[in-house]
Structures are given as C-alpha cells and as structure tokens.
Write an enzyme that holds these catalytic residues in place. Structure first.
Site, PDB file in Angstrom:
ATOM      1  N   LYS B 190      75.414 162.458  76.144  1.00 25.85           N
ATOM      2  CA  LYS B 190      74.420 162.715  74.547  1.00 25.85           C
ATOM      3  C   LYS B 190      73.193 163.268  75.498  1.00 25.85           C
ATOM      4  CE  LYS B 190      70.882 160.422  73.314  1.00 25.85           C
ATOM      5  NZ  LYS B 190      70.207 161.036  73.998  1.00 25.85           N
ATOM      6  N   GLY B 247      68.424 155.821  83.583  1.00 19.23           N
ATOM      7  CA  GLY B 247      66.954 155.214  82.201  1.00 19.23           C
ATOM      8  C   GLY B 247      66.551 154.041  82.003  1.00 19.23           C
ATOM      9  N   SER B 248      65.905 153.220  81.259  1.00 23.69           N
ATOM     10  CA  SER B 248      65.391 152.263  81.345  1.00 23.69           C
ATOM     11  C   SER B 248      65.971 152.098  81.561  1.00 23.69           C
ATOM     12  CB  SER B 248      64.460 152.633  79.880  1.00 23.69           C
ATOM     13  OG  SER B 248      64.920 152.858  78.521  1.00 23.69           O
ATOM     14  N   GLU B 271      71.751 153.268  85.535  1.00 21.21           N
ATOM     15  CA  GLU B 271      71.276 153.180  87.072  1.00 21.21           C
ATOM     16  C   GLU B 271      69.658 152.502  86.142  1.00 21.21           C
ATOM     17  OE1 GLU B 271      68.740 154.161  88.915  1.00 21.21           O
ATOM     18  OE2 GLU B 271      68.786 155.883  89.154  1.00 21.21           O
ATOM     19  N   CYS B 308      63.356 157.140  90.260  1.00 19.44           N
ATOM     20  CA  CYS B 308      63.396 155.657  90.342  1.00 19.44           C
ATOM     21  C   CYS B 308      62.997 154.619  91.447  1.00 19.44           C
ATOM     22  CB  CYS B 308      64.927 155.961  89.806  1.00 19.44           C
ATOM     23  SG  CYS B 308      65.832 156.590  90.432  1.00 19.44           S
TER      24      CYS B 308
END
Lengths: 535, 535
Positions: B190, B247-248, B271, B308
């Site tokens: 995606k 991502g978030s 993650e 991150c």
C-alpha cells in the site's frame, strides 16, 4: 480408590508461597466415573488475591529474569522431583476429577516430568537465547559500526489457563508453565475448575520447589475459579505480559479479544480446536483398507476422543474401496467399549455438537454405539458420512465435535477433494494415508493441505504428540491464535521471550551470554558465523 | 532538479505485472522545498484492483512458496540491480516528494540495496529456516518414536504499508518487503501517498526483476491510495495472512484492531512511535557535558527529527552539571540551521503536538529556533524542560512529537529518576550516558529501563539503526505491536514465517532442507545437535 475425600488438598489459592482464602464463592470438582461430586470445596480467588498474585509476580520478575539458566534448571528439575513426590495421591486425585484411567494419569505425569526436565536441559545448556554478536568497527566510513549484541529475554509475568483434557501435561506445571518459567517469566495459573484438586497438588509441588531452590516469592501462583471472571481480570491486568491457553475456540478467542482490546495489547498463545483432516488415497484403501480401519477405530476413540489431535474428519474419493473402508471402520469402532468423558458438561457438549451435525439433512449416520451404557458420562462413538459437495457448502460441518466422533467426506473426484481441503479452517494436523507411488499424483492437494495445518503426517494417526524440538503443535487460526509458534516441544519457549539488543555496552556489564569470554560456552552467531568460542 | 514533471511515472497501480487504472480518485504528491504540488496525478486502487492483486498474490504463493533460496536470492539481487538502474530519476523523484537532501536519498538507497542483498544472502545460504530433525525409533516402548522434521515456511500473501520517513528503506522495496519476499511470501504494497512517485519507480524495478527472474505474476503489487480505505480493505481481506507497517501509533493501532477483529485474525507487525529516553548520569555530565550537548544537538535535529529513534526525552538528576548540559545543548541546537519536513501535514502535526506539550503549565520552553524561516515546511527545533514529579504525573508529556523536539526531565534524585522510567510506555531504544564507574550504582534503573525498550545504548545516540543480525528494532507496545520480533536486520524474516512439521514423511517427498542428504549443506538441529552433515 478414595474419591470423595482427597488428601492434603485445602481448596485454597496459592498467592505466591502463601495459601490464601479471602473470597466467598466455592465450587467442587466432580467424579464422572462415580457420578458424584468430590467433597472438597475450592475457594475462588478474590479481586484482592488476583492483584496480590500479579503484584508479587511483577516483583519476582525483577530478580527471576536475571537468574542463570543453571539456577532456573535447578528449579524446574526440583518441580519434577516434587511432582513425583506427590506419589499416589496425585494419581488418585487426577482419576477422581477426570474419569480417566490410572494408566493415563501415570503416562501424563511421565510426560509432564519429561517436559520439565527437557526445559531444564534447554536453559541449562543455554544456547536457546539465540545470542548474536556483531562486533564494532570504529574506523568504518562514513559512520563507525557500533558493537551490537542480541539475545532473548523474558516478557514478564505470564498467565496460564489449564486445559480440561490434560490436567498435568497442559495445566498447572504443564508445557506452557514449564516453558514460561524456563524463559524467566513468573507464572500465574488460572486453575481449571474441573481438576482443581489435581491443580492444587501440583501447585504445592511447584511452591515447595520454589522455596527449596531459593526462587523469589511470587514466581508462581495458582488461582481457583469456576467462572470466567478471574481469567478475565488476569487478562486485563496491566502488569500481565502474555497469556497461554489450551481449550475451546470460544474460550481462546474471548481471551484473544480481551488481550487485543487492552490499552497495551499483549500476545495470547491459545491452542484451540481442530478437526484434523485425514485424507485416504485410493491405492492405500485398496491395499490396506482393513488395517487402516482398525488403526483409525482406535485413534478416534483414544481417550474418549478428547484429544485436540483427534481425527474428526476423514476425506476420500468415492469408490468401492472407500465404501469397504467405511464399513470396516464402522465394524471396528463399535467393537470398542465406550469410556468415560471428563465431566458431565463435556459429555453434554459432545452430545449437542454431534446432534447438531447429524441433524444437517445431508449427513447420514453410518454407525453409533447403541448398547445401553449405565453411566451417562460415557460417550458412544459415532461415524457419519456426507458428500464432498455438501461438505464444501455447509460450514457447520467443519466444526469440531470434541469426543469420539468422525465425519467421513465422500468426494466424487480429486478436484472435489481439493476443494474440500481448500474449504477447511486452519488445523493442528493433516494426515495422508497413501502408498508411496500414488502420492506424487497429489502434489497440488498436498500444497493446499500444507497451507492449512501445522503438522503433516504420512501413514500414521494425528493422535500422539511427541515432545521434541521438531514437533509443531499449533497451526493457522483457529487451531491456534498465532501460527508462528508451537505449544509443544522446547521451541515453545519462544512464545514468552523477545529479542533485546545491547549497543556499545561495556563487556563487564553485559549478561554472561553476551560477554566476550563466553564462559557459558553457548553457541552464538558472531559476525554471522555460529561458534561457541570466545571473542 | 526537475521537480514538477517526474519522468517515467504513470500514476497507475501495479496489479501484478500490469499497470492498471480502473478507479477515478486521483491525488498528487507535494514538493515541500518548492512548496508546490508535483504534476503527476496518481490513481487510487479500485476495489476490483485490490481484489485482483490479492487473488494474483494467492495464486503466486502456490509456486513462490516452493522456490529455492537460490532462486529467491536471484530475484532479490535483481531488484537491487534494477533499483540502481533507475539512476538519477529515483534520487530526483525522492527529493521532489520528501524535501530530503540528495545525500540522504543516496544513503537510503544504499541501505535499501544492502538490505535486499543481505536477505538474498540469508536465503541463499539457507540455514535461516531453522531446520530441526528428530529421527524416529520404531522400537521405542511403549510407543514407537515418529520421525519428525521441522522448518520455517512462509505465511502467505503479506501487505506492507510504506513509511513516510523512509521512502526507500522502509517502503516499497524496504525491509518489510525484502524480508517477506525472502521468506517466500508475495507482497502487496500500500504505497505511501506522500511519495507515490518514488514508490512507483521502485515498484517498476521490482516488477522488472520479477519478470527477468521468472517469478509468478502477482508475487508483487503496488497499490496507490491517499486515504485509509485501500489499506483497510487489504487488511480485512481473507486471503491476506499478515501485515507490516511503519508509521504512527494511531495508524498502526487501527490496523492492529482491524486485523484482531477479523473472523480469522492475522498478525500485524507495526513499528510505531517512540520517544527514546536518554538518561544522563551525573559523572558523565560533569566530565563530558559539553561534548554530549554537541552530540545530542545533532542527534535531535538529524533528518529534521524525523526518525523513529529520535531522542525525544532526556532525563537527568538535578545538579549544576545538568543545568550546564541543558544550557550547552540549547546553545548548540540553535546553531543548526532548520531543515525541511517531509510534507506540510507533517510540519503541521509537529507544530500541533509540540504546542500541546508546551501548553502544559508545568513545562518551560528552554529554547526554540526563532529566526524567520522563509519556507513554512521548515521545522524550528525546540527544547523544553519539566520536573521529574510533573513528568511522572502527566501522561500527555509521554507522547511522541515527531520532529526536532526534545523534552528534558529534571529529577530530584535517583528514586524519582527510577519512577520516571517506570512511568514510560514501551520504547524502541533507551540510552545511558554515563561513565563506566558510576553505572554500577544504577543497576535497578537499568533493570527498569530494560523492561521498557528493545535496544539499550551506552554512550551513543539512538539515531542510526545498523542493519545486522544483532540489531533489534522493535520493543514493548506502543513502540511495536509485537515485541517478539525485530523490524530491522535479517532476523526480521521471522515475522513472516511459521514452523511446520513433517511426521514420518518419505525422504524423497520432503523439501530439500529436510532431506537426509542435506544437499543444501545447511545447519540443522539433528537429534538435538547442530550439524551441517547428512543423516
């Protein structure tokens, strides 16, 4: 057999090292052979007791996680010793709470002891932590390469839900508990209400072993409960870091849902239901149909069909040989005397689930044990048949009937057999009964079966789960909630650990497993080469 | 730099090997340096395209799962080659869609190539399948011992959600994709809407490599989407077997919730966020305060704080040395010129989340870059301070601010510092800045930190994640959804496989990894001994 009074059982909870009763709800276990309640009342754990057990487990984790493999091995071996020291009382209690015969109790105890000692050996030898070391290079450009060292560390306090059908090997000191304690995780057992006395005896052995080997108070607790509340509260508790469960899809999924909805979700390893498809290929039926029928009559009825690997589904391609096999299987299975189920509730569920399948109009009863059975907790074994087409279209027929029942699916050809396999949910096992020459014609079918199961068996029975490193007991959902792990065998320790990495850490502050000198002599991946040598 | 027209980008989806547009919704990427949209419209994948991609992936799995390690390695290496063959167009497109400098694009490409080649080497050498063999013993009593052979097999089609902050290394052909393809799982990406052009270029390289190395159509697809619907439909699709996400917390948790609520839940490895606590011990502050301040000014602002592992939290014990360190850090950090963020939405979120923390009345701004910045997508770095007590009591202060921001917690003593660590959520990393002699006084603090993180760093910075077997990038929730796995390093392949066991299977029908002859020469656990020898 003394069944209505059980020696040395208090009915209390073990909150760490202490026997405790602060709750008011009591329940009793049941002797399905004698069809009467056992005498001792068990006290359900109260909210205070639950919180105290978790709090003790959290504190115990601080020190227990740092214990050497040898020290944990001493604890596990001592648990095994103390279980043996329980002697006949354990066997008697086991039988009085399950309706299972003495031989099974003794056999399951042997398995439990073997598991504990296997994990003791695993953590004593130590390589299971999968240590990996990449040494640094300060001169690398454009960036210096850091020194990185990784090993498995324990997750934290674990809750184990005992299984109804394995009061020893998959309950209080069973596979989940042994693996979690070996990993370095304190364990709180939610005792199975059907064998609470057996559970308390085993818990007393664990507590004794913990004291004798200097384990921190709280490394183990045993909580009684007849309903779902105690388990639910444990699963919701913020300080619980993972869950092990063996039982029904409904129960396992409920725990999985609770754990997934938490603010901080935790892993649930639930080993749940399976109908364990058995595929009989044409040549095998022609040459060995009778022999296979005998073998399967025994496998279907083994332990009153109360194994998670019970063959509940047999699939073949329509032929005279298949009809002969079914006839022989029917003849053989009714020659076997019915046996007792674990509990009236389990017998009731067997009857209901079986009737649900038999009431589907496409299903024909092939045979059922019809003699009058004096004890209503005894299960009559039953075989039924259905066409491949009907099986594929009716998902109700794919559900597990826990007990001595098997549904035989008659497919019109190989294509329909493949479709039937494709239509299945995830399974613990799949079995192929075939001759070596014919099996190469079924590559695609094997590929489909492989997608659905955790273990594939050639010319054998799915019942009988060997405890060894190469065993996989687990599989795609709903046979387990996480197919990436096995519930049986020493590899099951991986469910309760996570990898942890030290970067540029001073050698003297590293755990022994990662120090340069490798004083433990374990196998480590050092700069991508496996070695037991120091650096 | 040609930024408004991007060469060789169609804006279409790759549904297996075919470029496809059947949907109507379009969106464009944005150049945050030039503050303008890029010209090419991207077409969101339609429901038909989603279903076709999944259906192709399922079919591709039938053959792809059986491919040898060498064949998969050829594919992975060819992907690396084809990414290099994209040449400057990839770098230019990357920069035009991210505002990141060319050097970063080239560095990230190097990392991506290195990851692909590392996984190629891993599966080519083959021991990663963790083969284990327990040979049978038909004479064992009371039951014959079966022959059992276990290895890791792929889960099935995987969906990978690309990361905004790593358009190459954690997106289309990044770590998740490389690991899943190496494992034998088809991948549907995606695509991240902020760098859809970069994604399409990389996808074209993967498709080219797949064709050149004879991979089945559907082994890879790339779906465009600017909203959440495409991702949601993929996560709900019955034939999708696992999800990788970077991502978030909000996005990762939403996917985790969808995956957990499915009839058949699937694993999600997300993650997510982390504030990466850095603990500065007193002696280090005294002897190296200035040096540490310089190092951390750089680490906090590296990549505009969009890593991150960015150090978002610094904890110390009140002292003059701590104040000096904070002053130096403030002086150093405003010497650094602000840089561009990935996207106006990310800049907006940085501003909002930072203001949320700064608006808490216990928080004081220590410094913020105040010069006028012509481009509103540039982020001004900010430091703030808070007392240990206030930090512990206010969970809002524990939330990640994605960008060049760090909160400094001044604890009154060691006990309060321990409580502050205890109050943290799970983290990717924890860092200790200390002198070798003082660290032994902080054993309990280290034990607490160890419970919270996946990687612990001594006298370094958390930014910079080495790709090697000993790396752990992952950690307790919410830094990842499953701390039992790492997202970086070759061990990350374990997220996409499950163990599978063959019982009494004919040697000639076993996969090469488990055959007696061990023609692959891989390391196997044979009757509990590790060996590369035949049986």
């Amino acid at each position: 057999m003394a069944t209505t009074t059980i020696a040395n059982i208090s009915g209390q909870n073990y909150i760490g090292n202490k026997l405790s009763v602060t709750g008011k709800i009591t329940y009793k276990t049941y002797n399905p052979e004698l069809q009467e309640e056992n005498s001792i009342p068990f006290y359900e754990a109260s909210d205070n007791e639950i919180n105290e057990a978790v709090s003790l487990a959290s504190k115990a984790f601080d020190s227990y996680k740092t214990f050497s493999g040898k020290k944990k091995a001493e604890f596990l071996n001592k648990i095994a010793d103390e279980i043996l020291n329980l002697g006949d009382a354990l066997v008697t209690t086991y039988c009085s709470e399950t309706g299972l015969p003495e031989g099974r109790a003794v056999g399951e105890r042997t398995r439990t002891i073997f598991q504990l000692r296997s994990f003791a050996e695993l953590v004593s030898s130590g390589s299971w932590v999968e240590a990996s070391i990449d040494t640094g290079n300060p001169d690398r450009t454009p960036m210096p390469k850091p020194d990185l060292r990784r090993m498995n560390i324990p997750l934290g306090p674990i809750v184990v839900f005992g299984a109804s059908n394995f009061p020893l090997a998959y309950s209080t000191a069973g596979g989940d508990t042994a693996a979690a304690l070996a990993a370095g995780c304190p364990v709180i057992v939610k005792s199975h209400p059907m064998h609470a006395g057996t559970g308390e005896l085993v818990a007393s052995a664990i507590i004794k072993a913990a004291k004798e080997t200097g384990m921190p108070d709280g490394v183990f607790s045993n909580l009684n409960s007849s309903g779902i509340e105690v388990g639910q509260k444990l699963a919701e508790h913020a300080q619980i870091k993972a869950i092990g469960f063996t039982g029904s899809i409904k129960g396992g999924r409920a725990l999985f849902d609770i754990a997934s909805r938490r603010k901080t979700p935790i892993p649930v390893f639930a080993e749940m239901g399976s109908i364990n498809p058995v595929i009989v290929l044409p040549d095998a039926l022609k040459t060995r149909g009778e022999e296979l029928a005998k073998t399967y009559a025994n496998s279907i009825t083994l332990g009153t069909g109360q194994f998670c690997t019970n063959p509940g589904l047999i699939l073949g391609i329509e032929s005279d040989a298949l009809d002969n096999f079914i006839n022989h299987l029917s003849d053989e299975i009714v020659k076997i005397n019915p046996t007792c189920m674990l509990h009236p509730q389990i017998k009731k569920a067997y009857h209901l689930n079986k009737e649900k399948i038999l009431s589907e109009k496409q299903v024909s009863i092939k045979t059922t044990y019809k003699q009058d059975i004096a004890n209503e907790n005894y299960a009559s074994q039953t075989l039924a048949t259905v066409s491949g087409e009907d099986f594929i279209q009716n998902a109700n027929l794919h559900e597990e009937v826990f007990g001595p029942f098997s549904l035989i699916v008659k497919c019109k050809d190989k294509g329909e057999l493949e479709k039937a396999i494709s239509s299945l949910d995830g399974q613990l096992t799949g079995t192929i009964l075939g001759n070596n020459l014919e099996i190469s014609e079924y590559n695609y079918l094997l590929s489909l079966l492989n997608n659905k199961v955790g273990r594939i068996i050639f010319n054998g029975v799915p019942t009988g789960v060997e405890v060894c490193p190469s065993m996989v007991h687990g599989g795609p959902y709903p046979s387990s909630t996480d197919s990436r792990f096995s519930a049986v065998g020493t590899s099951s320790i991986k469910r309760w650990v996570r990898p942890f990495s030290y970067q540029n850490w001073p050698n003297e502050l590293l755990p022994d497993e990662l120090k340069n000198e490798n004083s433990l002599g374990i196998l480590r991946l050092v700069n991508n080469k496996l070695t037991d040598q120091p650096i």
